[in-house]
Write a protein that holds these residues in place. Structure first.
Motif, PDB file in Angstrom:
ATOM      1  N   UNK A  57       0.897  -1.124   0.065  1.00 42.90           N
ATOM      2  CA  UNK A  57      -0.086  -0.004  -0.103  1.00 42.90           C
ATOM      3  C   UNK A  57       0.921   1.170   0.091  1.00 42.90           C
ATOM      4  N   UNK A  58       0.376   2.599  -0.303  1.00 47.02           N
ATOM      5  CA  UNK A  58       0.937   3.675  -0.146  1.00 47.02           C
ATOM      6  C   UNK A  58       0.898   3.847   1.461  1.00 47.02           C
ATOM      7  N   UNK A  59       1.740   4.953   1.718  1.00 45.23           N
ATOM      8  CA  UNK A  59       2.271   5.213   3.239  1.00 45.23           C
ATOM      9  C   UNK A  59       1.061   4.893   4.254  1.00 45.23           C
ATOM     10  N   UNK A  60       1.549   4.080   5.157  1.00 43.79           N
ATOM     11  CA  UNK A  60       0.700   3.484   6.007  1.00 43.79           C
ATOM     12  C   UNK A  60       1.511   3.156   7.525  1.00 43.79           C
TER      13      UNK A  60
ATOM     14  N   UNK B 192       6.470  -3.492   6.405  1.00 47.52           N
ATOM     15  CA  UNK B 192       5.914  -3.629   5.190  1.00 47.52           C
ATOM     16  C   UNK B 192       6.779  -3.155   3.947  1.00 47.52           C
ATOM     17  N   UNK B 193       7.408  -1.981   4.283  1.00 50.81           N
ATOM     18  CA  UNK B 193       8.044  -1.377   3.180  1.00 50.81           C
ATOM     19  C   UNK B 193       9.572  -2.365   2.961  1.00 50.81           C
TER      20      UNK B 193
ATOM     21  N   UNK C 167      -3.700  -1.847  10.992  1.00 45.32           N
ATOM     22  CA  UNK C 167      -3.261  -0.912   9.667  1.00 45.32           C
ATOM     23  C   UNK C 167      -4.274   0.014   9.239  1.00 45.32           C
ATOM     24  N   UNK C 168      -3.674   1.004   8.787  1.00 45.72           N
ATOM     25  CA  UNK C 168      -4.682   1.880   7.978  1.00 45.72           C
ATOM     26  C   UNK C 168      -5.360   1.554   6.704  1.00 45.72           C
ATOM     27  N   UNK C 169      -6.707   1.771   6.711  1.00 46.93           N
ATOM     28  CA  UNK C 169      -7.452   1.537   5.607  1.00 46.93           C
ATOM     29  C   UNK C 169      -8.228   2.594   5.088  1.00 46.93           C
ATOM     30  N   UNK C 170      -8.817   2.574   3.878  1.00 48.40           N
ATOM     31  CA  UNK C 170      -9.306   3.882   3.494  1.00 48.40           C
ATOM     32  C   UNK C 170     -10.753   3.856   4.314  1.00 48.40           C
TER      33      UNK C 170
ATOM     34  N   UNK D 167      -5.447   3.869  -1.830  1.00 43.01           N
ATOM     35  CA  UNK D 167      -3.936   4.192  -1.279  1.00 43.01           C
ATOM     36  C   UNK D 167      -3.686   2.928  -0.131  1.00 43.01           C
ATOM     37  N   UNK D 168      -4.714   2.353   0.378  1.00 41.70           N
ATOM     38  CA  UNK D 168      -4.202   1.339   1.552  1.00 41.70           C
ATOM     39  C   UNK D 168      -4.249  -0.111   0.677  1.00 41.70           C
ATOM     40  N   UNK D 169      -4.269  -0.119  -0.626  1.00 40.04           N
ATOM     41  CA  UNK D 169      -4.248  -1.218  -1.462  1.00 40.04           C
ATOM     42  C   UNK D 169      -3.217  -1.143  -2.581  1.00 40.04           C
ATOM     43  N   UNK D 170      -3.274  -1.725  -3.935  1.00 41.69           N
ATOM     44  CA  UNK D 170      -2.143  -1.546  -4.793  1.00 41.69           C
ATOM     45  C   UNK D 170      -2.877  -1.746  -6.128  1.00 41.69           C
TER      46      UNK D 170
END
Length: 760
Positions: A364-367, A376-377, A649-652, A744-747
């Motif tokens: 995902x984007x910045x989380x 995760x990065x 985790x952060x989710x939209x 942004x919380x996905x890909x």
């Protein structure tokens, strides 16, 4: 009739591992692989491998009774290929009935099927090939008809793109065939498998999709990005010359030429490693090597390499990994397009000792909350050199988690715009036996180092929280402290009749919740059931923190909740469905601890269907056009995509079936949309309003509840309901078009039709 049956004890262990309620027996052309994965690895000696499946002895009927079932499998195949398996029923009646079960190695597959009569056994043929495979998951769960209908319709909505109105299409086919609607839906559902609809394999993606994406990026390259200067730091220690050469060659072969390679060797004792380094330094003027006299471990060696850096941007590279040729070009383009970028990262995959690529990690984007739960990065990361200098480079003492520690400290004070994610595979992580890439538990000390890194981060940022090990290696659970005086939480539960489910809901909250300071506000939407009215009176008399509000108007979920929240006294409000049942006693403590964090908006829980499969683990935007639930129908015991089913985790967005948020945030964004979204998507819309207001929405797997979904309201199965649903769906697509197209919380490389994180 059974050949090559395992010993009873081994069979019992295998059956328990594969599915607690199944006994699975190898039947034909199958041999256990010696020393293979504790008996769950198999070698097909012909083109017709078979398993016989029996219910476990503790199932009273000892048969698969008539009804709907959901098969869930995950099989790892040695060559990472796709196959079409078959599930057979009616074995004892002599007239075999089969369904196709397409699967691809490492991917989860859900396949619904219906048994017309009881079956003492079923048969599963995984493939029609001589191959080696490992069965990781094999589960068969009986499901009610309304869940079956929902599951089938969801697949049809996603796959029948040629049909403008699927409901009308199904109704017309039903009328034409003179049968029941569910039979028509099942036929159409089966057709999507019969026609070979399979998830895309990663080898296929690498061969066809990736080249097209690279070509599109190349066409967008600009002249100014060639001016971006990179320093690549590479610590080495007794590296196998074969892998070291491959690593350095991958830098030399970069299409972007403005780079330097800064190597610090950590006192290698292998002369071949030193010879390789000296040869490359002699051949290339932009390769600088520093040979250390004493072994100081990875953090110190990396800092020595940082000391050689002369350019503006720094990329980290491990000594046996490789970079695709376009890695620096892609990062250079992103840097020129994002002037405020301080940290940039991309997706990665793994590469085995033979150079085969597998196990892609599309991130995902910045989380920030996911980073506190797991690194995760990982790879690849590019830092602005000035930022690394400011934080003092790598911290000695956290070896094994030095990259995670560096990321936490580097991003501690950065905004969302300063951390940039590139959704491309720009790094190949080498898998070698006993390496962390091969097995996260191979280096158990890394988890301990990770805990120390997170403790340091929390201390330095003055956060009132503690950290403990997560469920899997290199995963973590941060426990956020509550104030000494617990804030009041107002739990809003709309209902109309529904005595049994409401009683279950209320009893589970009162009996199992350890958080003390809460109130329950039941909103009565025209209840006529005497038992339910009696339940209201019973709780009103027995509980000081229970009240009933009357809503004597047509059902409007958004309006009902807005009204109740306006009457609530709590600092935190919880939107709770009347068909929720508490599992974990600390669910409310966990959710409140996040909801009180100033940067957090909506907090969602982990919800299960009654059969212990996932109903909700966060909402993924864009699936099916608007939104779907992450990992839906996965079993509660499964890790999920890179263990995300067990990570905060952060989710939209999260579902309002169980959602907590500060009342001030609820009021700031205007609550739920009671004009345009009376029934569906109002929770997603609300979460996106909170997101665009600058808050981070969050999913926590540590708050577990059952969700007996749709028992109270039923299905969207009338023309009026269908028309309303379509109208609300179109509203969402118009209002949130940009966010729905790229969560942004996905890909963007992951599926927008399936909820299982398969490839798009």
């Amino acid at each position: 009739m059974l050949s090559k049956i395992l010993k009873p004890v081994a069979l019992k262990r295998l059956a328990y591992r594969l599915a607690k309620k199944l006994i699975i027996v190898p039947h034909h052309e199958l041999e256990p692989v010696p020393e293979g994965n504790r008996g769950s690895s198999w070698l097909s000696s012909g083109e017709d491998p078979q398993f016989i499946i029996h219910p476990a002895r503790r199932v009273p009927t000892r048969s698969f009774s008539k009804g709907w079932y959901l098969l869930r499998i995950k099989i790892n195949e040695a060559n990472h290929q796709s196959h079409v398996g078959k599930l057979y029923s009616n074995l004892q009646q002599g007239e075999l009935v089969s369904i196709d079960v397409p699967w691809h190695s490492t991917k989860f597959v859900n396949r619904l099927f219906y048994l017309e009569s009881a079956n003492a056994m079923l048969r599963f043929d995984p493939c029609e090939a001589e191959t080696e495979f490992t069965i990781n998951t094999f589960m068969i769960s009986k499901v009610p008809s309304f869940i079956a209908m929902r599951h089938m319709k969801q697949r049809l909505y996603k796959l029948l793109n040629h049909v403008d109105n699927i409901e009308e299409y199904l109704a017309a086919n039903c009328k034409l065939n003179g049968g029941r609607l569910i039979d028509t839906v099942y036929k159409e559902y089966n057709n999507t498998f019969t026609h070979g609809a399979m998830e895309k394999s990663y080898p296929f993606w690498v061969e066809f999709d990736e080249p097209r994406a690279i070509e599109r990026m190349k066409q967008a390259f600009t002249a100014n990005q060639s001016q971006v200067k990179f320093s690549i730091i590479l610590p080495t220690y007794n590296t196998d010359p074969v892998y070291l050469k491959a690593c350095i060659d991958s830098v030399v072969q970069q299409t972007h030429k403005n780079w330097e390679l800064c190597i610090a060797d950590d006192a290698s004792t292998d002369s071949q490693t030193i010879e390789v380094l000296k040869a490359y330094e002699q051949q290339y003027s932009n390769i600088n090597v520093k040979l250390l006299n004493e072994n100081g471990h990875i953090s110190k060696a990396s800092n020595e390499a940082l000391g050689l850096v002369a350019n503006d941007y720094v990329l980290l590279l491990d000594h046996d990994d490789t970079l695709p040729a376009h890695t620096l070009s892609f990062f250079a383009k992103a840097i020129t397009e994002n002037a405020s970028a301080q940290v940039l990262y991309a997706d990665e995959d793994k590469i085995d000792e033979q150079g085969n690529r597998h196990q892609p990690h599309f991130k995902p984007d910045w989380n920030p909350d996911l980073l506190l739960s797991q690194n995760y990065i990982c790879h690849p990361v590019v830092y602005k050199a000035s930022l690394l200098k400011k934080i003092g480079g790598f911290r000695v003492g956290v070896e094994g988690s030095q990259d995670h520690d560096l990321l936490l400290r580097a991003t501690a004070n950065l905004s969302r715009e300063e951390v940039v994610h590139l959704p491309f595979i720009l790094y190949h992580w080498r898998v070698i036996e006993n390496s962390t890439a091969s097995n996260a538990s191979a280096k158990s000390y890394t988890t301990d180092a990770g805990i120390e890194s997170i403790k340091h981060y929390l201390s330095q940022s003055k956060q009132s929280a503690s950290v403990e090990k997560g469920k899997y290696p290199n995963t973590y659970k941060v426990n956020w402290s509550l104030p000494t005086e617990q804030p009041l939480v107002s739990l809003v539960i709309p209902t109309r009749d529904g005595y049994d489910i409401l009683k279950q809901c209320l009893e589970s909250i009162y009996d199992k919740t350890t958080y003390d300071n809460f109130e329950i506000i039941v909103v009565d939407n025209q209840t006529t059931c005497e038992k339910t009215l009696g339940l209201f009176n019973e709780y009103s008399e027995a509980k000081m923190n229970f009240s009933v509000l009357k809503w004597d108007k047509p059902f409007n979920y958004s309006a009902i909740n807005n009204f109740a929240v306006s009457q609530a006294s709590g600092e935190v409000v919880g939107l709770i469905n009347n068909d929720i049942e508490v599992i974990s006693e600390h669910w409310l403590t966990e959710m409140v601890s996040h909801a009180l964090r100033p940067e957090i908006g909506c907090v969602g829980a982990k919800l299960y269907y009654p059969n212990d499969t996932i109903q909700h683990a966060g909402v993924v935007l864009g699936i099916g056009g608007v939104a779907g639930h992450s990992h839906k129908y996965f079993h509660k015991s499964e890790p999920g995509y890179f263990t995300r089913l067990h990570l905060v985790q952060n989710m939209s967005a999260v579902t309002a079936a169980c959602l907590l948020v500060r009342k001030s945030v609820f009021e700031e964004v205007g609550g739920l949309n009671e004009e345009d979204l009376t029934i569906a998507f109002n929770d997603v819309d609300f979460c996106l309003k909170v997101h665009t207001a600058g808050y981070r929405n969050l999913f926590t797997p540590w708050a577990e509840l059952y969700h007996h979904e749709s028992i109270s309201r039923g299905e969207e199965d009338t023309p009026e309901k269908i028309a309303r649903f379509n109208k609300e769906s179109e509203y969402m697509k118009e209002k949130w078009k940009k966010l729905l197209s790229n969560d942004t919380a996905y890909n963007p490389n992951l599926s927008n039709t399936h909820e299982n994180f398969s490839l798009r």
